[in-house]
Design an enzyme around this catalytic site. Structure first.
Site, PDB file in Angstrom:
ATOM      1  N   HIS A  19      36.241  52.741  40.461  1.00 11.15           N
ATOM      2  CA  HIS A  19      36.810  51.528  41.064  1.00 11.15           C
ATOM      3  C   HIS A  19      35.760  50.437  41.200  1.00 11.15           C
ATOM      4  O   HIS A  19      36.023  49.273  40.957  1.00 11.15           O
ATOM      5  CB  HIS A  19      37.401  51.838  42.452  1.00 11.15           C
ATOM      6  N   ASP A 116      40.851  46.429  44.897  1.00 13.05           N
ATOM      7  CA  ASP A 116      41.558  47.382  44.041  1.00 13.05           C
ATOM      8  C   ASP A 116      42.743  47.949  44.820  1.00 13.05           C
ATOM      9  O   ASP A 116      42.886  47.677  46.017  1.00 13.05           O
ATOM     10  CB  ASP A 116      40.616  48.473  43.495  1.00 13.05           C
TER      11      ASP A 116
END
Ligand code: UDP
Length: 478
Positions: A19, A116
């Protein structure tokens, strides 16, 4: 230094290199190519070693790394928690001070907060501060389409999706076989599903969604996301494909990494198979034995990055990723000795991008995590898929059947269960890709995509221009 007047955006990534990396690469692009300043918020966890090294490798005056204070997780995390649940709890606890952190950063006023999808809990704080939230979806557009459609599916389907008699059909898109559905939606009664559904329901509330892919890689899915009104009654924000954003070749620092590169230097061109399963992937003991013996039977050159086997496919995800056990302790008896002329066994972690970028690397046996996938195609390296968890089965299937850059191991049984891939099968697929006709096909497709990836990110290319357009929008945001 002019930075007072530079437009300012903040980022927040959930833990995990998968991520952090794409969000940080987006931050670098906005800073370097579009003259922004960035505050990059980081959640500190135990697994910060590789993360710290990566984030602090190339300091930039307009890119500020802001560590959020470590949260007190006592009593909140349990051994048997699965990936999304654990991530969501860590993020939820870590963002308590967000409002005050963001207020402190809000000079000059933040034009956007880019997160995210496991960080969607920030929305209230951002609403109060009038900061637009953008999501960065770090998995393929195919999964984004499925995820935006999930709230609809959730309303319309009774029972489990995996028991549906037909593949899941998302209007305007390709079908997804029920056995390839991501882990998070295979059992709707558990927290893992509830968290995922909550995050994707909030996705449609963001001002825009970046996705780490590009037109040539996923044309059908991206077209559907642009033009199909299939998300029914939910207004879908604009989707911006800005990929492939992957980390640049990292400086090879320690002795171990130097040894790997030196070994690669003396191997023939395209002759080495890299075997690595992401930042958190682990194999069961039985599967690891079959993989090792299959590699040996194939007689190909290889770099095998291994961790202590585990019954959980993501056992290393929330650890530092570094094992204390020596591979010789858990690999088949005599394997390391017998293969030492052709193979290199590496414990836990390799400089993956540097290896993929090396001329001797000919193919990549991967768990098909999306970052690994993009790194592979960006360097023109074809893939052998050994999907393990999350959406990796879906990725592997798409890479082999739609994109044509991979051959996938048969890891899924009739009923959707994970099956052990035997040594003979491993040998067959490895030979096929390293020296067979099928290998030539996937290799030439990988080379095509390598060129396409370079073009899309250069001035005039679709991903470059998309980001330039968003940068312009943000600049004008008051
Ligand atoms: N990675 C690496 N060395 C390793 C294993 C992984 O540098 O030995 C990096 C890899 O280059 C990629 C990331 O970790 O950028 C893994 O991301 P991916 O999305 O492929 O998988 P995840 O770890 O999220 O399952």
């Amino acid at each position: 230094d002019g930075s007072v007047s530079k437009p300012h955006v903040a980022f927040l990534a959930s833990p995990g290199m998968g991520h952090i990396t794409p969000l940080f690469e987006l931050a670098l692009r906005i800073v370097n190519e579009h003259n922004f300043q960035v505050s990059f918020l980081v959640i500190t966890t135990d697994a910060t070693l590789a993360q710290h090294k990566y984030l602090h490798a190339n300091p930039h005056p307009d890119l500020h790394i802001v560590d959020l204070p470590p949260a007190d997780m006592s009593g909140l995390l349990f051994e048997d928690m699965t990936v999304v649940t654990r991530l969501s709890v860590i993020v939820q606890e870590s963002i308590h001070p967000l409002r005050s952190v963001l207020s402190g950063l809000n000079r000059p006023k933040l034009k956007a907060f880019i997160i995210d999808i496991f960080c969607t809990g920030v929305s209230n704080a951002c609403k109060d501060l009038s900061i637009p939230v953008y999501s960065f979806f770090t998995a393929p557009a195919a999964l984004l389409a499925f995820s935006l459609y999930l709230p609809t599916l959730d309303r319309e389907v009774e029972g489990e999706f995996v028991d549906l008699p037909e593949p899941v059909k998302i209007p305007g898109c390709k079908q997804i076989r029920t056995q390839d559905l991501m882990d998070q939606v295979r059992n709707r009664k558990i927290d893992e599903y509830k968290w995922y559904l909550l995050h994707v329901s909030r996705l449609s509330m963001s001002t825009g969604i970046f996705v780490n892919t590009w037109d040539d890689l996923e044309p059908v899915w991206l077209k559907a996301l642009k033009y199909e009104q299939f998300f029914l009654d939910i207004p879908t924000p604009p989707v911006y494909p800005v990929g492939p954003l992957t980390k640049g070749s990292e400086p090879v620092s320690n002795g171990n990494e130097k040894d790997i590169m030196a070994w690669l230097d003396i191997q023939p061109k395209d002759s080495v198979l890299l075997v690595s399963l992401g930042s958190g992937g682990t194999l069961t003991s039985v599967q690891l034995t079959e993989l090792a013996l299959g590699l040996e039977l194939s007689q190909q050159r290889f770099i095998l990055v291994v961790r202590t086997p585990s019954d959980s496919a993501f056992a290393a995800f929330f650890t530092t990723g570094f094992d204390s056990d020596e591979p010789i302790a858990y690999l088949p008896d005599g394997f390391v000795e017998r293969t030492k002329e052709v193979g290199l066994v590496v414990s836990s972690w390799a400089p993956q991008v540097a290896v993929l970028n090396h001329r001797s690397t000919g193919a990549f046996l991967s768990h098909c995590g999306w970052n690994s996938t993009l790194e592979s195609v960006k360097h023109g390296v074809p893939i052998i898929g050994l999907p393990l968890y999350a959406e990796q089965r879906m990725n592997a299937k798409m890479l082999s059947d739609e994109i044509g850059v991979a051959v996938t191991m048969p890891v899924v049984g009739e009923g959707g269960e994970t099956v052990v891939v035997g040594r003979k099968e491993i040998e067959r697929v490895v030979r096929m890709v390293m020296e067979g006709e099928e290998g030539k096909k996937v290799k030439s497709r990988a080379k095509e995509l390598e060129t396409s990836a370079r073009k899309t990110l250069s001035c005039g290319g679709s991903s470059y221009e998309t980001l330039a357009r968003v940068a312009e929008l943000l600049r004008r945001e008051s």
